[in-house]
Design a protein around this motif. Structure first.
Motif, mmCIF file in Angstrom:
data_model
loop_
_atom_site.group_PDB
_atom_site.id
_atom_site.type_symbol
_atom_site.label_atom_id
_atom_site.label_comp_id
_atom_site.label_asym_id
_atom_site.label_seq_id
_atom_site.Cartn_x
_atom_site.Cartn_y
_atom_site.Cartn_z
ATOM 1 N N GLU A 42 -5.954 3.100 14.681
ATOM 2 C CA GLU A 42 -5.294 2.705 13.373
ATOM 3 C C GLU A 42 -5.944 3.577 12.159
ATOM 4 O O GLU A 42 -7.219 3.304 11.756
ATOM 5 N N SER A 43 -5.055 4.453 11.427
ATOM 6 C CA SER A 43 -5.664 5.481 10.574
ATOM 7 C C SER A 43 -4.819 5.486 9.075
ATOM 8 O O SER A 43 -3.557 5.208 9.275
ATOM 9 N N ALA A 44 -5.388 5.796 8.288
ATOM 10 C CA ALA A 44 -4.748 5.940 7.225
ATOM 11 C C ALA A 44 -5.494 7.061 6.224
ATOM 12 O O ALA A 44 -6.627 7.144 6.153
ATOM 13 N N LYS A 45 -4.984 8.073 5.279
ATOM 14 C CA LYS A 45 -5.507 8.940 4.812
ATOM 15 C C LYS A 45 -4.763 9.168 3.488
ATOM 16 O O LYS A 45 -3.750 9.102 3.295
ATOM 17 N N LEU A 46 -5.604 9.200 2.362
ATOM 18 C CA LEU A 46 -4.896 9.434 0.928
ATOM 19 C C LEU A 46 -4.017 10.613 0.812
ATOM 20 O O LEU A 46 -4.435 11.648 1.363
ATOM 21 N N GLY A 80 4.114 -1.120 8.293
ATOM 22 C CA GLY A 80 4.561 -1.399 7.169
ATOM 23 C C GLY A 80 4.052 -2.868 6.684
ATOM 24 O O GLY A 80 3.791 -3.807 7.385
ATOM 25 N N ARG A 81 3.267 -2.781 5.843
ATOM 26 C CA ARG A 81 2.383 -4.079 5.334
ATOM 27 C C ARG A 81 2.955 -4.404 3.774
ATOM 28 O O ARG A 81 3.335 -3.553 2.838
ATOM 29 N N ILE A 82 3.204 -5.738 3.585
ATOM 30 C CA ILE A 82 3.648 -6.383 2.472
ATOM 31 C C ILE A 82 2.989 -7.777 2.281
ATOM 32 O O ILE A 82 2.855 -8.418 3.095
ATOM 33 N N PRO A 103 0.780 -1.251 0.089
ATOM 34 C CA PRO A 103 -0.096 0.122 -0.096
ATOM 35 C C PRO A 103 1.026 1.322 0.011
ATOM 36 O O PRO A 103 1.683 1.477 0.810
ATOM 37 N N PRO A 104 0.565 2.052 -0.983
ATOM 38 C CA PRO A 104 1.381 3.246 -1.065
ATOM 39 C C PRO A 104 0.854 4.355 -0.010
ATOM 40 O O PRO A 104 1.978 5.270 0.109
ATOM 41 N N VAL A 105 -0.127 4.181 0.677
ATOM 42 C CA VAL A 105 -0.566 5.375 1.600
ATOM 43 C C VAL A 105 -0.216 4.956 3.130
ATOM 44 O O VAL A 105 -0.222 3.698 3.398
ATOM 45 N N PRO A 106 0.564 5.918 3.889
ATOM 46 C CA PRO A 106 1.135 5.357 5.033
ATOM 47 C C PRO A 106 -0.149 5.022 6.187
ATOM 48 O O PRO A 106 -0.981 5.498 5.942
ATOM 49 N N ILE A 107 0.055 4.054 7.023
ATOM 50 C CA ILE A 107 -0.687 3.831 8.209
ATOM 51 C C ILE A 107 -0.049 4.149 9.239
ATOM 52 O O ILE A 107 0.996 3.665 9.650
ATOM 53 N N VAL A 116 -12.710 3.802 -3.665
ATOM 54 C CA VAL A 116 -11.432 4.017 -3.133
ATOM 55 C C VAL A 116 -11.439 4.553 -1.788
ATOM 56 O O VAL A 116 -12.062 5.439 -1.406
ATOM 57 N N PRO A 117 -10.763 4.046 -0.609
ATOM 58 C CA PRO A 117 -10.766 4.481 0.548
ATOM 59 C C PRO A 117 -9.870 5.821 0.620
ATOM 60 O O PRO A 117 -8.667 5.891 0.436
#
Length: 490
Positions: free
Chosen positions: A440-444, A93-95, A54-58, A402-403
């Motif tokens: 736990e959050s993520a923003k475009l 970090g997710r893969i 995922p390109p968006v930081p979590i 898309v979130p």
């Protein structure tokens, strides 16, 4: 000269041709192209790459509750005071790895790593926290649940308390934030006690107890100990190739199409996606389901309002109060004791996790018991539930799904009660004791938002074009009919 009849035929033919062409391009070929671009496959490098990493930081924030007056576990008249400590900030970090494509499905695991990234002004991870002792209450709960008679439960509970006291372990404990989260603290003082209690319990019951799990050489406990750099199991999802409307839907988790924690087929169902991807065309009238292994069940969210993120309008979905109401008819299967006595179920706003945690008395809720029964808040001083801080929600771009923004907020609690421990040794009010909550959050980001805007604009342009061409075709056909009528009435 060309006759009027021939002119009419030509106009009509062109109109029909335009209608056929616009229908073919606008409703068959273009959607097929758009669909192929949304499918998650190795051939679609851009989509596949963004899905894999995922390109968006979590971001992950932890908040812990420090009890300032948990000095005497025998004084049940004291209202416990909780001070919130935090945030303690991490990034994720997710893969995805071991990805297998087959029959329009994707099977994979996702490695999740946590990196400590403190912000300016945050306290460090070595600050002390006084809270309820989860190991103490786990032993007390297991003895209470498995002892054949109340008398034997009381005897074993007294023995447990005394043995733990000899090791300096009590109903309340003090550890650093670092130990409470990922580092853990030693369970060695508990090992011999656990084995002794297990032997005593086995000798006093007619039923066969499950064997004790094999413990590592240096056993430790932390609420997230052993989680860093691991995965939540194998997922099998729809890639979108079979049906774009089911893009991301989980078909299996760890090889099974349902979980086996709850006492009902409905509650064991795996519904929805993993929360990272969603199908396109968001319907605000429908529930959106997400399966979360950490919660051992599927949850759903409902539309609340429109929002704007990086200039893009999104549909906000929130988890409603009813989802954690065990006494609601659709949720009674999340209470294992409902058929025995509904009064034994927890009140609104909490979920007993014992069925999926081998009997460990962990209870899940929203932070600060937001939307829960007020009695859980009133049992302490210092809890302040707030919608803006403690609600779980996510925003979806309505066309692509898309979130745009997501914030998952959960609280870990311990079902702290006296169980069968003698009152002179432990006298606390039965309560759900809050220990940790997380956000736990993520923003475009701006760059990804720009890509989303371009995709939306292209699709909007195609939609406008196909309707324009269709309108032009219909206009030509109508014009030819008018010309024909005029010609015939002369």
């Amino acid at each position: 000269m060309v006759s009027n009849m021939v002119k009419t035929a030509i106009v009509s033919s062109v109109g029909v041709a335009v209608i056929i062409l616009s229908s073919t391009l606008g409703w068959i070929l273009v959607p097929d192209i758009a669909t192929s671009e949304a499918v998650i496959t190795k051939d679609n490098e851009a989509v596949y790459g963004a899905w894999t990493i995922p390109p968006v930081p979590i971001y992950l924030e932890f908040f812990l509750f420090n009890c300032t007056n948990c000095d005497d576990p025998t004084n049940g008249s004291v209202v416990l005071n909780l001070d919130q400590l935090g945030p303690f900030s991490f990034t994720e970090g997710r893969i995805k790895f071991n990805v297998i494509e087959e029959n329009g499905l994707l099977s994979y695991r996702e490695n999740i790593s946590y990196f400590y990234t403190p912000k300016d002004g945050e306290r460090d991870l070595d600050v002390n926290v006084t809270t309820v002792n989860p190991v103490y209450f786990t032993l007390a709960s297991l003895i209470s649940d498995n002892a054949p008679t109340p008398a034997i439960a009381t005897s074993l509970s007294r023995l447990m308390h005394e043995l733990l006291a000899d090791e300096g372990e009590h109903p309340f404990m003090t550890h650093t934030v670092r130990e409470m989260l990922f580092e853990g603290w030693s369970l060695q003082p508990y090992v011999n006690i656990l084995e002794l209690l297990y032997e005593q319990l086995s000798n006093k019951t007619d039923s066969t107890l499950p064997p004790l799990p094999e413990l590592p050489e240096d056993p430790k406990f932390g609420f997230f100990y052993g989680r860093n750099g691991t995965n939540l199991g194998e997922f099998t999802i729809e890639s979108g190739a079979n049906d774009l409307n089911e893009l991301g839907y989980i078909k299996k988790w760890n090889g099974k199409s349902s979980v086996e924690y709850w006492n009902d087929t409905f509650c064991n169902m795996i519904n929805g996606t993993d929360g990272a991807i969603y199908p396109p065309i968001v319907d605000v009238n429908e529930k959106i389901y997400v399966f979360t292994p950490d919660v051992c069940r599927s949850l759903y969210a409902t539309y609340e309002k429109d929002t704007v993120t990086e200039g893009i309008t999104g549909r906000r979905f929130t988890v409603p109060e009813i989802v954690f109401d065990t006494l609601d008819p659709e949720n009674v299967c999340y209470c294992s004791q409902y058929s025995e006595n509904p009064d034994l179920c927890f009140s609104r706003g909490v979920l007993d996790m014992r069925p999926c945690l081998l009997g460990v008395p962990v209870v899940l809720s929203t932070p600060h018991f937001y939307m829960a029964d007020p009695k859980y808040v009133d049992a302490f001083v210092g809890l302040k539930p707030n919608k803006d801080w403690h609600e779980t929600h996510f925003d979806l771009e309505p066309l692509l799904g898309v979130p745009l923004f997501a914030s998952k907020r959960l609280q870990l609690n311990i079902d702290a009660r006296r169980y069968q421990v003698p009152e002179r040794l432990l006298n606390i009010n039965d309560t759900v004791f809050p220990v940790i909550w997380l956000n736990e959050s993520a923003k475009l980001d701006a760059a990804t938002a720009n890509d989303v805007n371009k995709a939306v604009n292209v699709i909007d342009a195609l939609n406008i074009s196909r309707w324009c061409f269709l309108g032009a075709g219909i206009a030509l056909v109508v014009a030819s009919l008018i010309m024909l009528v005029v010609y015939l009435t002369r």
